[in-house]
Design a protein around this motif. Sequence first.
Motif, mmCIF file in Angstrom:
data_model
loop_
_atom_site.group_PDB
_atom_site.id
_atom_site.type_symbol
_atom_site.label_atom_id
_atom_site.label_comp_id
_atom_site.label_asym_id
_atom_site.label_seq_id
_atom_site.Cartn_x
_atom_site.Cartn_y
_atom_site.Cartn_z
ATOM 1 N N ILE A 184 0.862 -1.176 0.000
ATOM 2 C CA ILE A 184 0.000 0.000 0.000
ATOM 3 C C ILE A 184 0.899 1.226 0.000
ATOM 4 N N ALA A 185 0.606 2.210 -0.851
ATOM 5 C CA ALA A 185 1.497 3.357 -0.945
ATOM 6 C C ALA A 185 0.764 4.592 -1.451
ATOM 7 N N TRP A 186 1.229 5.757 -0.965
ATOM 8 C CA TRP A 186 0.838 7.031 -1.556
ATOM 9 C C TRP A 186 1.787 7.298 -2.720
ATOM 10 N N LEU A 187 1.246 7.535 -3.908
ATOM 11 C CA LEU A 187 2.078 7.681 -5.102
ATOM 12 C C LEU A 187 1.682 8.936 -5.875
ATOM 13 N N PRO A 188 2.665 9.667 -6.414
ATOM 14 C CA PRO A 188 2.327 10.766 -7.314
ATOM 15 C C PRO A 188 1.501 10.231 -8.490
ATOM 16 N N LEU A 189 0.589 11.033 -8.984
ATOM 17 C CA LEU A 189 -0.304 10.574 -10.057
ATOM 18 C C LEU A 189 0.466 10.028 -11.252
ATOM 19 N N ASP A 190 1.520 10.710 -11.661
ATOM 20 C CA ASP A 190 2.274 10.254 -12.831
ATOM 21 C C ASP A 190 2.927 8.895 -12.576
ATOM 22 N N GLU A 191 3.436 8.679 -11.361
ATOM 23 C CA GLU A 191 4.036 7.383 -11.037
ATOM 24 C C GLU A 191 2.975 6.294 -10.988
ATOM 25 N N ARG A 202 -6.775 2.570 -14.715
ATOM 26 C CA ARG A 202 -6.036 3.601 -15.454
ATOM 27 C C ARG A 202 -6.994 4.689 -15.954
ATOM 28 N N PHE A 203 -8.152 4.267 -16.440
ATOM 29 C CA PHE A 203 -9.147 5.231 -16.922
ATOM 30 C C PHE A 203 -9.615 6.140 -15.783
ATOM 31 N N VAL A 204 -9.906 5.552 -14.629
ATOM 32 C CA VAL A 204 -10.396 6.353 -13.508
ATOM 33 C C VAL A 204 -9.294 7.259 -12.959
ATOM 34 N N LEU A 205 -8.049 6.827 -13.003
ATOM 35 C CA LEU A 205 -6.948 7.720 -12.613
ATOM 36 C C LEU A 205 -6.938 8.973 -13.480
ATOM 37 N N GLY A 206 -7.187 8.793 -14.764
ATOM 38 C CA GLY A 206 -7.288 9.956 -15.649
ATOM 39 C C GLY A 206 -8.438 10.860 -15.259
ATOM 40 N N GLU A 207 -9.566 10.265 -14.881
ATOM 41 C CA GLU A 207 -10.713 11.052 -14.420
ATOM 42 C C GLU A 207 -10.366 11.833 -13.157
ATOM 43 N N VAL A 208 -9.642 11.195 -12.250
ATOM 44 C CA VAL A 208 -9.236 11.862 -11.017
ATOM 45 C C VAL A 208 -8.402 13.096 -11.340
ATOM 46 N N ALA A 209 -7.426 12.936 -12.232
ATOM 47 C CA ALA A 209 -6.575 14.069 -12.602
ATOM 48 C C ALA A 209 -7.400 15.216 -13.181
ATOM 49 N N GLU A 210 -8.386 14.892 -14.014
ATOM 50 C CA GLU A 210 -9.231 15.927 -14.603
ATOM 51 C C GLU A 210 -10.114 16.588 -13.545
ATOM 52 N N ARG A 211 -10.628 15.808 -12.614
ATOM 53 C CA ARG A 211 -11.558 16.344 -11.617
ATOM 54 C C ARG A 211 -10.886 17.249 -10.599
#
Length: 246
Positions: A184-191, A202-211
């Motif tokens: 379990i880890a806190w990770l920068p979005l790009d990493e 991966r798709f939802v990570l993109g949504e998170v970045a947009e939101r």
Amino acid sequence: MPQPFDAAQDLHDAPRTGGRQRPKDAATLILTRPRNGGVEVLMGRRAQGHVFMASKWVFPGGKVERTDGTAGFATDLSPADAGRLAREVSPHRGRALALAAVRETFEETGLLLAEPAPVASVAGPWREFRAEGALPDLAALSYVARAITPPGRTRRFDARFFMANASALLHPEPTAGSGELDEIAWLPLDEARALDLPAITRFVLGEVAERLDHHERPLPFVRMIRGQHVIEHQDCPWPTRRSPCA
């Protein structure tokens, strides 16, 4: 920019095995926090040996339990998020989905999206949560995405994805949790995007970045219709495979 969905990878993530299974309600929580001028997201790697998505990095979450419909809470969903869920399910079921996201996150990571409350003794899946002296803080949640596993897979879920800022956590760092996640880890979005991720993650990570910049984005719903992946968006008058309300 609108986020693409990798339909080919999604089929590879969970190959068709046959059979007819009705999707089970499930809920996931995406926790974010500001760090070093950017944003980190909490992710965990599923342990080897899992029938579904073994060794993949995912957000904490799992299926809705019967007791999620009757569990106590400190704050309720915002009217806006309750309204989005009410387009799909009853208010009771919508709240159960939100509660399941909070409970599963606690079970898998030890993190409490909650407010302090008197210690209570309850039976069932909420026993350890309530023993911590906490009640779920549903007002901290935002409903951000929905996805249904394609037919014929070993596991099928109708999953709702919720998002929350880590500032609403009672304690900032995860523990070992239940062991379902072996890291379990806190990770920068790009990493996080560079990890071995299921297509939907991966798709939802993109949504998170947009939101993070556009809070009122239409909510995406990913599913398969007549053998083809389709992305529909709430507040859009038509389905699209490419962009929200394009």
